[in-house]
Design a protein around this motif. Structure first.
Motif, PDB file in Angstrom:
ATOM      1  N   TYR A 122       0.611  11.473  -2.722  1.00 14.96           N
ATOM      2  CA  TYR A 122       1.207  12.772  -1.671  1.00 14.96           C
ATOM      3  C   TYR A 122       1.204  14.309  -2.614  1.00 14.96           C
ATOM      4  N   TYR A 171       1.346   4.118  -2.699  1.00 21.93           N
ATOM      5  CA  TYR A 171       0.959   5.543  -2.616  1.00 21.93           C
ATOM      6  C   TYR A 171       2.135   6.468  -3.368  1.00 21.93           C
ATOM      7  N   ARG A 208       0.772  -0.951   0.101  1.00 26.31           N
ATOM      8  CA  ARG A 208       0.200   0.057   0.078  1.00 26.31           C
ATOM      9  C   ARG A 208       0.960   1.100   0.124  1.00 26.31           C
ATOM     10  N   SER A 209       1.906   1.230   0.900  1.00 26.16           N
ATOM     11  CA  SER A 209       2.722   2.355   0.981  1.00 26.16           C
ATOM     12  C   SER A 209       3.747   2.726  -0.527  1.00 26.16           C
TER      13      SER A 209
END
Length: 292
Positions: free
Chosen positions: A73, A67, A63-64
């Motif tokens: 971000y 991202y 998941r990170s």
């Protein structure tokens, strides 16, 4: 000959002169699509996920990692407010900060805006509780199943007379049903029954001319409290409990109603035997397949 060979021989370190190839100009060929006057369509690229699946439900990247790959971000996402959040209002302040003099007092104090009462009543004042619009039982509407009409033969499902067939007379004020056996047929007296715990059959008895006493109400069938023995002075051995006895009024009312119904039962063949028989299930008999 020797001089010619010497001229043609290469010296070490010298490169042979390169001959420039003259590029032959070919006539420009136009694509067939332009000749026809139509533009060539580019093939559509099918959408593929940035996170390929290794197995069902398991992606290659975490998941990170996704991202970062999606550059989330850089995006500012705010969830839309729900209806409840829109209706919510800011709560009024309950405290206020006041300045306080003195060097060692901290400078400020948090004080309640609405102070609690200094004195309280010694006895609580009774107040009515809000029932949220609910009506008491006496104001409820009494409904009756469409299959239950005066004279319908019912099968009782609870109580000491369960399984017996009775005749429905009328609905009382509390919504309970007034039924009778009659007593001479299946030993079921005048009593009340709840419509949830009866089975309505298709058999009916014509009771249009039967006169039911008006005093047969819920108060008439209310259970009376029996006297309990109290040990007082001089009555140590008085331990006999008061027994329930049927009143003469009950007996006369039972005879008055049953005499009218028995005359109508005799007119229908095999009805007396049907009322005397009890209902029960045996092996291989399913209640949802029965037709009453």
């Amino acid at each position: 000959m020797a001089g010619e060979k010497a001229a043609s021989e290469k010296k070490p370190g010298e490169k042979a002169p390169t001959k420039k190839k003259t590029a032959e100009k070919k006539p420009a060929q136009q694509p067939a699509s332009q000749k026809d006057g139509k533009k060539k369509r580019k093939p559509k690229k099918h959408h593929a996920s940035r996170n390929p699946a290794l197995a069902r439900g398991i992606g290659k990247y975490s998941r990170s990692a996704m991202y970062v790959r999606k550059a989330l971000y850089k995006r500012k996402y705010t969830a839309p407010k729900t209806k409840i959040e829109r209706k919510k209002k800011e709560k009024p302040r309950t405290t206020i900060t006041k300045p306080v003099g003195g060097d060692k007092n901290g400078g400020t104090r948090v004080v309640k805006i609405r102070k609690m009462p200094r004195y309280y009543p010694t006895e609580d004042v009774p107040r009515k509780l809000l029932s949220h619009g609910k009506k008491p039982f006496c104001q409820h509407k009494r409904r009756l199943r469409a299959s239950i009409t005066p004279g319908t033969v019912l099968i009782l499902l609870t109580g000491r007379h369960r399984g017996k067939r009775v005749i429905f007379l009328k609905q009382l004020g509390t919504g309970l049903l007034l039924v009778t056996g009659p007593l001479a047929v299946n030993r079921v007296p005048l009593r009340r029954a709840h419509q949830k715990f009866v089975i309505a059959t298709s058999t009916k008895v014509d009771i249009s001319g039967v006169k039911i006493p008006k005093h047969l109400t819920d108060a008439y069938f209310k259970k009376k409290r029996l006297r309990k023995p109290k040990h007082q002075e001089g009555e140590i051995f008085d331990t006999e409990k008061e027994k329930y006895e049927i009143t003469e009024q009950r007996k006369s009312d039972q005879k008055a109603v049953d005499s009218q119904i028995l005359a109508r039962i005799k007119k229908v063949p095999q009805l007396r035997g049907y009322l005397r028989s009890t209902f029960s299930l045996s092996n291989g008999v399913y209640p949802h397949k029965l037709v009453f």
